[in-house]
Design an enzyme around this catalytic site. Structure first.
Site, short mmCIF file in Angstrom:
data_model
loop_
_atom_site.label_atom_id
_atom_site.label_comp_id
_atom_site.label_asym_id
_atom_site.label_seq_id
_atom_site.Cartn_x
_atom_site.Cartn_y
_atom_site.Cartn_z
N ARG A 79 16.71 8.56 -7.06
CA ARG A 79 16.06 8.39 -5.76
C ARG A 79 16.90 7.57 -4.80
O ARG A 79 16.56 7.45 -3.61
CB ARG A 79 14.71 7.72 -5.98
CG ARG A 79 13.75 8.57 -6.79
CD ARG A 79 12.72 7.73 -7.55
NE ARG A 79 11.85 6.96 -6.70
CZ ARG A 79 10.69 7.40 -6.21
NH1 ARG A 79 10.28 8.62 -6.50
NH2 ARG A 79 9.93 6.63 -5.46
N LYS A 99 -7.93 -1.19 -13.44
CA LYS A 99 -7.16 -0.50 -14.49
C LYS A 99 -7.84 -0.71 -15.84
O LYS A 99 -8.31 -1.79 -16.16
CB LYS A 99 -5.73 -1.05 -14.54
CG LYS A 99 -4.84 -0.58 -13.41
CD LYS A 99 -3.42 -1.05 -13.61
CE LYS A 99 -2.50 -0.52 -12.52
NZ LYS A 99 -1.10 -0.96 -12.71
N GLU A 118 13.35 2.18 -4.94
CA GLU A 118 14.71 2.19 -5.47
C GLU A 118 15.77 2.14 -4.38
O GLU A 118 16.83 1.52 -4.57
CB GLU A 118 14.92 3.43 -6.35
CG GLU A 118 14.17 3.40 -7.66
CD GLU A 118 12.72 3.82 -7.56
OE1 GLU A 118 12.01 3.78 -8.58
OE2 GLU A 118 12.28 4.21 -6.44
#
Length: 626
Positions: free
Chosen positions: A399, A285, A371
């Site tokens: 979700r 990253k 979730e």
């Protein structure tokens, strides 16, 4: 005079085909510089986009786009894709009002496959595209780019299971930025990966297995030995492939995600396969920009910053954010009650729970991008006598609606849903605006729904929610608070009772959450015109204060104001109460109309929607004159 750039000559992915690997690597560095230059002004998802540049450059140099389809998971790593697909000049408008989206968006470009924004859905989209290809009898390539965190989502596993079972022709690029490649085994890994990705590998393996199965006992014995040897080799050398192989997906060994030549070589092989393949790519990253490399979490989503230092250029906020207030309030509640447990889904920092996690590590759970698991687990914790608080962004709570209804509400479990980023969130646009939670929470039997109007009210609302039996939802917006003084001791609010914050007899403004501030400002505007408005902080969306609504019906006009969709929202709840009371007062319901709201500064969006003080006052003025 500026040096000419390769990037300036790229108007479509087809332009990449004439470039050498060395030129593509130079292009990747130019793209990184463009990403940093733009996001330093507009903000954005910097670390993930920088890490994915080489993958995107290598992949799109091999494809025939837009005939071949690339599906981005979440999409905030797709900045390089935008720069390569005719949006180089528009890129400077990234995430701005009227500019290009920070995510992929089909209405913006023929090269964007779907409106990404929520994690773990790319593989399902890709399976649909691959199935459509199969049904049409065509041969376009289908590629999904997904991060290691998104791959943990349940939806991704469901798609993996389906594509492996159906042997759909598609390629998954797993962008793994959590592990490193050891150079001393790189050559062996590359060799094994090339063999396994070769289209002849599977044919030879399956052909040999069929021949041995048709032979006699010796052949079958040899087959058993071969299987054992194969499994042993996998477990010793490439254990990470086991789960994908078990699902019927050929998996390569790790590839250096910042080596264009290696990426193109491996991708060229797997793109010719006739079944599902997963290319395991290891990246870093923030690659190419040291501040993002050092602090990838902050640069996941960052506002404008100084390029030289990476430090924010935004002036410090005058007041703490709602998120910060929630985090501190929850930690205080946990200090007084050992049963409180905090749960989030890969949003520890985003939901303000960093200090809570450090203070109460045994009572903090981060389930990753899952979730459904977060909400299901909360139901189990409640059944075990604990008081779980599920902290999610409003848009991501969508979700797990089924788990919220069946696992939490049906058994009346003591679960608190703390919905951050409720309402309009600004630059991330329609995939991240939290404008549906008032509807999907209000519709559930037994659910209590709170909408605190400022940071002090948020502290009281959390304290109240933890004291109640059964499921409770409370929502609060992104950004800084209203400047309300935080209480020394939180109060327990009376269920279903509103509070009047301004008296007036010409119109009643029934406001929910952050809209109370806008209603107050509108009342000031109207007062200057001789119109006295009553402003009511409704506090509760469910149950509604029916006495306050009846009192409002005694004025010439009732106006409901909410930062959520009107269809099925709090305003419609007020209309239901007025109907039961046989009230005939004229009413207005102000909120989000039947449309998706674009990106832009929240105040500008409020003005466009008529939800700022001027818009509310204008609506009242027109209705009273009507």
């Amino acid at each position: 005079m500026d040096e000419p750039r390769i990037l300036d000559a790229i108007n479509a992915p087809s332009d990449l085909k004439v470039l050498t690997n060395e030129e593509l690597a130079i292009l990747a560095q130019e793209i990184r510089q463009e990403i940093v230059a733009t996001t330093s002004v507009t903000g954005g998802h910097v670390a993930s986009s920088l890490g994915a540049v080489d993958i995107i450059v290598a992949l799109e140099s091999l494809l025939d786009m837009p005939r071949d389809r690339v599906v981005f998971d979440v999409g905030h790593q797709a900045y390089a894709h935008k720069l390569l697909t005719g949006r180089r000049e528009a890129f400077k408008t990234l995430r701005t009002y009227g500019g290009i989206s920070g995510f992929t968006k089909p209405s913006e470009s023929i090269y964007d496959v779907h409106p990404s924004g929520h994690a773990s859905d790319s593989l399902s989209i890709a399976t649909g595209l691959a199935k459509a290809r199969q049904l049409k009898g065509t041969n376009e390539k289908v590629v999904a780019l997904i991060g290691d965190a998104s791959l943990a989502g349940g939806m991704a596993f469901e798609a993996l299971n389906y594509m492996g079972n159906e042997q759909l022709p598609l390629v998954i690029i797993l962008n793994d930025n959590e592990m490193s490649i050891s150079r001393n085994v790189g050559a062996l890994m590359k060799h094994l990966g090339n063999i396994r990705a070769n289209s002849h590998y599977r044919e030879a393996r399956e052909g040999l297995q069929a021949a041995m199965e048709q032979g006699g006992p010796a052949a079958r014995g040899l087959l058993g030995l071969g299987k054992n040897m194969k499994e042993s080799l996998k477990q010793m050398v490439i254990p990470h492939t086991m789960i994908y192989e078990a699902l019927g997906i050929v998996c390569t060994t790790p590839v250096d995600g910042h080596n264009i030549a290696e990426l193109r070589e491996m991708l060229s092989l797997v793109l010719e396969m006739d079944g599902p393949a997963l290319v395991h790519v290891v990246t870093r990253k923030g690659e190419g920009y040291e501040p993002a490399r050092r602090d990838p979490e902050r640069f996941h989503g960052v506002g404008p910053y100084d390029i030289a230092t990476g430090q924010s250029t935004k002036p410090p906020a005058a007041y703490p954010t709602y998120t910060e207030v929630f985090g501190r309030a929850l930690a205080a509640e946990a200090a007084d009650d050992a049963d409180v447990v905090a749960i989030t889904a890969a949003m520890t920092g985003g939901t303000g729970l960093k200090h809570y996690a450090a203070q109460f590590p045994d009572r903090f759970v981060d389930v990753g991008i899952a979730e459904e698991q977060a909400v299901g687990m909360a139901a189990g914790l409640a059944s075990g006598g604990k008081k779980p608080v599920v902290a999610l962004y409003s848009t991501f709570m969508q979700r797990a609606i089924d788990q919220m209804i069946v696992d939490c509400a049906l058994p009346s479990a003591n679960v608190v849903f703390a919905l951050d980023r409720a309402g309009l969130v600004g630059d991330d646009g329609p995939t991240h605006h939290g404008v549906f939670d008032l509807v999907y929470m209000r519709m559930v039997p037994g659910m209590r729904v709170m909408a605190p109007s400022d940071e002090a009210e948020l502290v009281h609302a959390l304290h109240t929610a933890l004291a109640l039996e059964g499921p409770v939802s409370l929502r609060y917006p992104r950004g800084t608070g209203e400047g309300a003084a935080l209480p020394d001791e939180p109060q327990r609010l009376e269920v279903g009772k509103a509070r009047i914050v301004r008296e007036g007899g010409d119109v009643a403004l029934l406001a929910f959450g952050r809209m109370v501030g806008q209603a107050r400002a509108a009342a000031e505007v109207l007062a200057a015109e001789g119109i006295e408005a009553r402003v009511v902080d409704m506090r509760w969306v469910k149950p509604l204060d029916e006495e306050a609504i009846a009192a409002a019906a005694a004025t010439p006009l009732v106006v409901t104001i909410e930062e959520g969709v009107i269809a099925g929202g709090a305003g419609e709840g007020v209309l239901e109460v007025l109907a039961r009371q046989n009230a005939t007062v004229p009413t207005l319901t102000l909120g989000i109309p039947d449309q998706f709201v674009p990106q832009g500064p929240v105040n500008r969006l409020f003005a466009d929607l008529g939800l700022d003080a001027a818009g509310i006052a204008a609506a009242v003025r027109t209705a009273l004159a009507g």
